[in-house]
Write a protein that holds these residues in place. Structure first.
Motif, PDB file in Angstrom:
ATOM      1  N   ASP A 186       0.758  -1.354  -0.052  1.00  0.00           N
ATOM      2  CA  ASP A 186       0.092   0.017   0.083  1.00  0.00           C
ATOM      3  C   ASP A 186       0.792   1.165  -0.124  1.00  0.00           C
ATOM      4  OD1 ASP A 186       1.177  -0.172   2.631  1.00  0.00           O
ATOM      5  OD2 ASP A 186      -0.771   0.190   3.424  1.00  0.00           O
ATOM      6  N   GLY A 187       2.074   1.001  -0.208  1.00  0.00           N
ATOM      7  CA  GLY A 187       3.120   2.385  -0.124  1.00  0.00           C
ATOM      8  C   GLY A 187       3.752   2.573   1.160  1.00  0.00           C
ATOM      9  N   GLY A 188       3.139   1.767   2.109  1.00  0.00           N
ATOM     10  CA  GLY A 188       3.788   1.818   3.485  1.00  0.00           C
ATOM     11  C   GLY A 188       5.121   1.106   3.588  1.00  0.00           C
ATOM     12  N   VAL A 189       5.534   1.115   4.674  1.00  0.00           N
ATOM     13  CA  VAL A 189       6.944   0.529   5.025  1.00  0.00           C
ATOM     14  C   VAL A 189       6.862  -0.284   6.331  1.00  0.00           C
ATOM     15  CG1 VAL A 189       7.860   2.610   6.228  1.00  0.00           C
ATOM     16  CG2 VAL A 189       9.325   1.035   5.024  1.00  0.00           C
ATOM     17  N   ARG A 190       7.705  -1.276   6.477  1.00  0.00           N
ATOM     18  CA  ARG A 190       7.595  -2.031   7.701  1.00  0.00           C
ATOM     19  C   ARG A 190       9.145  -1.894   8.264  1.00  0.00           C
ATOM     20  NH1 ARG A 190       5.528  -7.942   8.095  1.00  0.00           N
ATOM     21  NH2 ARG A 190       3.696  -6.707   8.764  1.00  0.00           N
ATOM     22  N   LEU A 191       9.411  -1.471   9.258  1.00  0.00           N
ATOM     23  CA  LEU A 191      10.573  -1.351   9.978  1.00  0.00           C
ATOM     24  C   LEU A 191      10.816  -2.786  10.897  1.00  0.00           C
ATOM     25  CD1 LEU A 191      11.321   2.287  10.781  1.00  0.00           C
ATOM     26  CD2 LEU A 191      11.731   1.177   8.812  1.00  0.00           C
ATOM     27  N   ILE A 192      11.975  -3.276  10.798  1.00  0.00           N
ATOM     28  CA  ILE A 192      12.027  -4.550  11.805  1.00  0.00           C
ATOM     29  C   ILE A 192      13.121  -4.460  12.831  1.00  0.00           C
ATOM     30  CG2 ILE A 192      12.412  -6.973  11.636  1.00  0.00           C
ATOM     31  CD1 ILE A 192      11.625  -7.165   8.880  1.00  0.00           C
ATOM     32  N   TYR A 193      12.856  -4.545  13.999  1.00  0.00           N
ATOM     33  CA  TYR A 193      13.927  -4.652  15.098  1.00  0.00           C
ATOM     34  C   TYR A 193      13.945  -6.029  15.942  1.00  0.00           C
ATOM     35  CZ  TYR A 193      14.645   0.075  14.608  1.00  0.00           C
ATOM     36  OH  TYR A 193      15.010   1.492  14.165  1.00  0.00           O
ATOM     37  N   GLY A 194      15.290  -6.369  16.324  1.00  0.00           N
ATOM     38  CA  GLY A 194      15.684  -7.725  16.756  1.00  0.00           C
ATOM     39  C   GLY A 194      16.001  -7.618  18.196  1.00  0.00           C
ATOM     40  N   THR A 195      15.511  -8.335  19.200  1.00  0.00           N
ATOM     41  CA  THR A 195      15.917  -8.191  20.806  1.00  0.00           C
ATOM     42  C   THR A 195      16.460  -9.384  21.023  1.00  0.00           C
ATOM     43  OG1 THR A 195      14.184  -6.522  21.005  1.00  0.00           O
ATOM     44  CG2 THR A 195      14.998  -7.590  23.030  1.00  0.00           C
ATOM     45  N   PRO A 196      17.539  -9.470  21.763  1.00  0.00           N
ATOM     46  CA  PRO A 196      17.937 -10.890  22.184  1.00  0.00           C
ATOM     47  C   PRO A 196      17.397 -11.416  23.238  1.00  0.00           C
ATOM     48  CG  PRO A 196      19.425  -8.768  22.837  1.00  0.00           C
ATOM     49  CD  PRO A 196      18.314  -8.328  21.969  1.00  0.00           C
ATOM     50  N   MET A 197      17.227 -12.796  23.360  1.00  0.00           N
ATOM     51  CA  MET A 197      16.637 -13.150  24.260  1.00  0.00           C
ATOM     52  C   MET A 197      17.714 -14.079  25.283  1.00  0.00           C
ATOM     53  SD  MET A 197      13.243 -13.222  24.015  1.00  0.00           S
ATOM     54  CE  MET A 197      12.651 -14.583  24.767  1.00  0.00           C
ATOM     55  N   ARG A 198      17.747 -13.962  26.582  1.00  0.00           N
ATOM     56  CA  ARG A 198      18.577 -14.331  27.439  1.00  0.00           C
ATOM     57  C   ARG A 198      17.882 -14.732  28.959  1.00  0.00           C
ATOM     58  NH1 ARG A 198      22.238  -8.868  27.289  1.00  0.00           N
ATOM     59  NH2 ARG A 198      22.699  -8.952  25.179  1.00  0.00           N
ATOM     60  N   THR A 199      18.486 -15.557  29.591  1.00  0.00           N
ATOM     61  CA  THR A 199      18.271 -15.978  30.954  1.00  0.00           C
ATOM     62  C   THR A 199      18.518 -14.982  32.142  1.00  0.00           C
ATOM     63  OG1 THR A 199      19.775 -17.580  31.190  1.00  0.00           O
ATOM     64  CG2 THR A 199      17.799 -18.355  30.013  1.00  0.00           C
ATOM     65  N   CYS A 200      19.600 -14.067  31.810  1.00  0.00           N
ATOM     66  CA  CYS A 200      19.937 -13.245  32.779  1.00  0.00           C
ATOM     67  C   CYS A 200      20.841 -12.050  32.231  1.00  0.00           C
ATOM     68  CB  CYS A 200      20.996 -13.741  33.934  1.00  0.00           C
ATOM     69  SG  CYS A 200      22.511 -14.366  33.231  1.00  0.00           S
ATOM     70  N   HIS A 201      20.896 -10.998  32.717  1.00  0.00           N
ATOM     71  CA  HIS A 201      21.684  -9.898  32.033  1.00  0.00           C
ATOM     72  C   HIS A 201      23.155 -10.186  31.359  1.00  0.00           C
ATOM     73  CE1 HIS A 201      21.940  -5.554  31.017  1.00  0.00           C
ATOM     74  NE2 HIS A 201      23.201  -5.763  31.242  1.00  0.00           N
ATOM     75  N   ALA A 202      23.751 -10.816  32.167  1.00  0.00           N
ATOM     76  CA  ALA A 202      25.125 -11.416  31.748  1.00  0.00           C
ATOM     77  C   ALA A 202      25.157 -12.442  30.893  1.00  0.00           C
ATOM     78  CB  ALA A 202      26.121 -11.221  32.911  1.00  0.00           C
ATOM     79  N   CYS A 203      23.932 -13.097  30.663  1.00  0.00           N
ATOM     80  CA  CYS A 203      24.132 -14.556  30.025  1.00  0.00           C
ATOM     81  C   CYS A 203      24.200 -14.365  28.586  1.00  0.00           C
ATOM     82  CB  CYS A 203      22.986 -15.304  30.231  1.00  0.00           C
ATOM     83  SG  CYS A 203      22.890 -15.751  32.199  1.00  0.00           S
ATOM     84  N   ALA A 204      24.865 -15.550  27.911  1.00  0.00           N
ATOM     85  CA  ALA A 204      24.727 -15.358  26.387  1.00  0.00           C
ATOM     86  C   ALA A 204      23.336 -15.546  25.997  1.00  0.00           C
ATOM     87  CB  ALA A 204      25.623 -16.888  25.881  1.00  0.00           C
ATOM     88  N   ASP A 205      23.236 -14.977  24.785  1.00  0.00           N
ATOM     89  CA  ASP A 205      22.046 -15.002  23.949  1.00  0.00           C
ATOM     90  C   ASP A 205      21.694 -16.315  23.650  1.00  0.00           C
ATOM     91  OD1 ASP A 205      22.429 -12.270  23.801  1.00  0.00           O
ATOM     92  OD2 ASP A 205      22.506 -12.078  21.668  1.00  0.00           O
ATOM     93  N   VAL A 206      20.190 -16.804  23.847  1.00  0.00           N
ATOM     94  CA  VAL A 206      19.718 -18.153  23.445  1.00  0.00           C
ATOM     95  C   VAL A 206      18.898 -17.813  22.336  1.00  0.00           C
ATOM     96  CG1 VAL A 206      20.016 -19.042  25.729  1.00  0.00           C
ATOM     97  CG2 VAL A 206      17.920 -17.846  25.105  1.00  0.00           C
ATOM     98  N   GLY A 207      18.573 -16.844  21.763  1.00  0.00           N
ATOM     99  CA  GLY A 207      17.590 -16.631  20.825  1.00  0.00           C
ATOM    100  C   GLY A 207      17.398 -14.975  20.282  1.00  0.00           C
ATOM    101  N   ARG A 208      16.596 -14.946  19.523  1.00  0.00           N
ATOM    102  CA  ARG A 208      16.289 -13.293  19.174  1.00  0.00           C
ATOM    103  C   ARG A 208      14.910 -13.433  18.724  1.00  0.00           C
ATOM    104  NH1 ARG A 208      19.893  -9.731  18.295  1.00  0.00           N
ATOM    105  NH2 ARG A 208      19.488  -7.812  16.818  1.00  0.00           N
ATOM    106  N   LEU A 209      14.153 -12.267  19.265  1.00  0.00           N
ATOM    107  CA  LEU A 209      13.037 -12.027  18.872  1.00  0.00           C
ATOM    108  C   LEU A 209      12.856 -10.820  17.896  1.00  0.00           C
ATOM    109  CD1 LEU A 209       9.762 -12.274  19.655  1.00  0.00           C
ATOM    110  CD2 LEU A 209      10.377 -10.159  21.517  1.00  0.00           C
ATOM    111  N   ARG A 210      12.095 -11.271  16.766  1.00  0.00           N
ATOM    112  CA  ARG A 210      11.859 -10.126  15.957  1.00  0.00           C
ATOM    113  C   ARG A 210      10.417  -9.489  15.787  1.00  0.00           C
ATOM    114  NH1 ARG A 210      13.420 -10.707  10.138  1.00  0.00           N
ATOM    115  NH2 ARG A 210      12.063 -12.361  10.059  1.00  0.00           N
ATOM    116  N   VAL A 211      10.474  -8.069  15.860  1.00  0.00           N
ATOM    117  CA  VAL A 211       9.225  -7.315  15.889  1.00  0.00           C
ATOM    118  C   VAL A 211       8.932  -6.593  14.780  1.00  0.00           C
ATOM    119  CG1 VAL A 211       7.790  -6.017  17.123  1.00  0.00           C
ATOM    120  CG2 VAL A 211       9.011  -7.548  18.351  1.00  0.00           C
ATOM    121  N   ALA A 212       7.788  -6.509  14.023  1.00  0.00           N
ATOM    122  CA  ALA A 212       7.767  -5.601  12.748  1.00  0.00           C
ATOM    123  C   ALA A 212       6.982  -4.401  13.338  1.00  0.00           C
ATOM    124  CB  ALA A 212       7.099  -6.336  11.790  1.00  0.00           C
TER     125      ALA A 212
END
Length: 226
Positions: free
Chosen positions: A182-208
């Motif tokens: 329709d002439g619009g635009v979608r911007l996509i952002y990804g947020t890391p998934m972790r079990t604690c602040h200092a922990c390694a990423d276990v996944g990534r959540l993408r939101v449009a």
């Protein structure tokens, strides 16, 4: 008409003028002042203060540890540093939302404003992103990215079942854009998934984040979690 009468009439008029002036509220703005306020973003005009003119980069160390009045200290620091009216208005809006901070950078992507926000008084995650649509509405890409009611959705449930302790950890990062039919635009952002602040990423959540052809915000949706 006597000379006394001729003098009394101007004095009467003067008294009326002074009486009207006395009835004005103290500090009431003149029409010129009201017009000026209406043209400053974030004040009486109602325009968004978020733009390139709102960028500020100054010293706020003196305000650290002053919660819950850090936003007041920030406003004074910005005024003392001769920050622009837009920068001060943007900081005021952020403070009113409980997030004292200021615009540290600005860019546009496909007609959508992207403001980088510095949150100097947070213990963690001192930087964030606001998407600004053509009407001046802002969307925080770190806010409520995985609502509780969405956890049972088939898009995210398999991942959450496998990683029940994982949660989104800001800040989100830009991960692409897509033109819409329709002439619009979608911007996509990804947020890391972790079990604690200092922990390694276990996944990534993408939101449009979708914007229509006039670049007004149209809504957001979870794309995937893996």
């Amino acid at each position: 008409m006597s000379d006394m009468t001729a003098i009394r009439l101007p004095l009467t008029v003067l008294a009326l003028v002074l009486g009207v002036a006395a009835c004005q509220p103290a500090g009431a703005p003149t029409s010129a002042e009201a017009q000026a306020a209406a043209t400053i973003p974030g004040t009486a005009g109602g325009a968004s203060p978020f733009s390139e003119a709102a960028i500020w980069d100054g010293e706020v160390d003196a305000c650290r540890g002053q919660a819950p009045v850090a936003d007041d200290c920030l406003a004074r620091a910005m005024q003392a540093a001769k920050a622009s009216p837009q920068a001060i208005a943007a900081a005021h809006q952020l403070g009113a939302q409980g997030n004292p901070g200021y615009v540290s950078a600005w860019r546009e992507q496909d007609g959508v404003g992207i403001a980088t926000i510095e949150y100097p008084f947070r213990a963690n995650t001192n930087e964030g992103t606001l998407l600004v649509d053509s009407a001046g509405h802002t969307v925080d890409v770190d806010a409520d990215v995985l609502p509780e009611m969405s956890r049972a959705d088939a898009t995210v449930k398999p991942f959450l079942d496998a990683h029940p302790e994982a949660t989104p950890f800001a800040p989100a990062e830009a991960s692409g854009s897509e033109a819409q039919p329709d002439g619009g635009v979608r911007l996509i952002y990804g947020t890391p998934m972790r079990t604690c602040h200092a922990c390694a990423d276990v996944g990534r959540l993408r939101v449009a984040y979708d914007f229509d052809a006039q670049r007004r915000f149209a809504g957001k949706q979870i794309l995937d979690l893996r």
